[in-house]
Design an enzyme around this catalytic site. Sequence first.
Site, PDB file in Angstrom:
ATOM      1  N   SER A 110     -37.002  46.920 -33.336  1.00 29.91           N
ATOM      2  CA  SER A 110     -38.349  47.021 -32.755  1.00 29.91           C
ATOM      3  C   SER A 110     -38.269  47.035 -31.233  1.00 29.91           C
ATOM      4  CB  SER A 110     -39.218  45.844 -33.219  1.00 29.91           C
ATOM      5  OG  SER A 110     -38.820  44.644 -32.575  1.00 29.91           O
ATOM      6  N   SER A 112     -39.790  44.941 -29.109  1.00 32.24           N
ATOM      7  CA  SER A 112     -40.254  43.681 -28.510  1.00 32.24           C
ATOM      8  C   SER A 112     -39.404  43.232 -27.327  1.00 32.24           C
ATOM      9  CB  SER A 112     -40.288  42.572 -29.560  1.00 32.24           C
ATOM     10  OG  SER A 112     -38.984  42.204 -29.956  1.00 32.24           O
ATOM     11  N   LYS A 167     -35.008  37.310 -29.300  1.00 28.03           N
ATOM     12  CA  LYS A 167     -35.939  37.108 -28.190  1.00 28.03           C
ATOM     13  C   LYS A 167     -35.161  36.438 -27.050  1.00 28.03           C
ATOM     14  CE  LYS A 167     -39.431  38.277 -30.917  1.00 28.03           C
ATOM     15  NZ  LYS A 167     -40.120  39.578 -30.802  1.00 28.03           N
ATOM     16  N   SER A 271     -44.935  41.746 -28.432  1.00 24.13           N
ATOM     17  CA  SER A 271     -43.921  40.879 -29.012  1.00 24.13           C
ATOM     18  C   SER A 271     -44.574  39.729 -29.762  1.00 24.13           C
ATOM     19  CB  SER A 271     -42.999  40.322 -27.912  1.00 24.13           C
ATOM     20  OG  SER A 271     -42.110  39.360 -28.443  1.00 24.13           O
TER      21      SER A 271
END
Length: 306
Positions: A110, A112, A167, A271
């Site tokens: 993704s 994010s 992250k 995100s």
Amino acid sequence: MTLQSILGNFALILFVLMVVTGIIWVLDVFYLAKQRRAAADKALADYDARTAKLTADGIKVDSNAHSRAQIEQALLRQPTWIEYSGSFFPVIALVFFLRSFLFEPFKIPSSSMVPTLLVGDLILVNKFTYGIRLPIVNQKIIQLNDPQRGDVMVFKYPMDMSQDYIKRVVGVPGDKITYENKRLTVNGKPISYVAQDDYLEEESLNYKKQFKENLSGTEHRILNDDRAPTLNLSDVRDFPNKEACTYTYDGFTCTVPAGNYFMMGDNRDNSADSRYWGFVPDKNIVGKAVAVWMNLSSMSRIGGIQ
């Protein structure tokens, strides 16, 4: 554990294959090979005895070492399933060891973490930076380093442990994290932001504001979308230790509990992270993302992760 989660757990599948092929290899080395050897010795002895008897009876026998070798080779030959298991076992064991204790590859699914990581980036995750953990159960057995603010970290998603998320570490245990007007403050100190050229996000084909953020000495780029609110309160879920957070329409303030970490994506307005589903416990940590080793769409992506 559901069938889908089992099939999605490559480490578990690899472990099962290693155990099965290992058992077959050990069984062959210590038992089946000896049985084949005994059968071959008996067959050769019978062959020699029959040849000797025929010769004694005056019957000419075409006997030679090549014939004996063929008989021995045929009886000692491993069955195909044993041969393949013995060949695959050391390879599977090596791969299992490497990805369980040293480095594990991941693919970014993704956007994010744009612009730091792009969709399709193949990354390497250091499995021992934050300590040695038992594979499958992810139980830490040796403590080494703790995650630091600014680290890009892979972890098990607290809402679904079968999923791996990536992250950036924004808050460590004890930190007071405030996010207002799309700016971070850590322990009362505003984080430094330096404006960069606008960033064209390929996924949405929209330009976003780009800044260089300095998080405890780690400089990295982040994106902001002027059209998006600082926080979508309707997307905030219930999570453990939620009482440590205070939410407003302008942002939030959270104090990170002991043994937990606060994570955010660099693509701040695209995100789903700790702002919405809470803290990441230490037990969920997989490892530190250290490098992009391949991107089939852009070879220039290869290199370290900041």
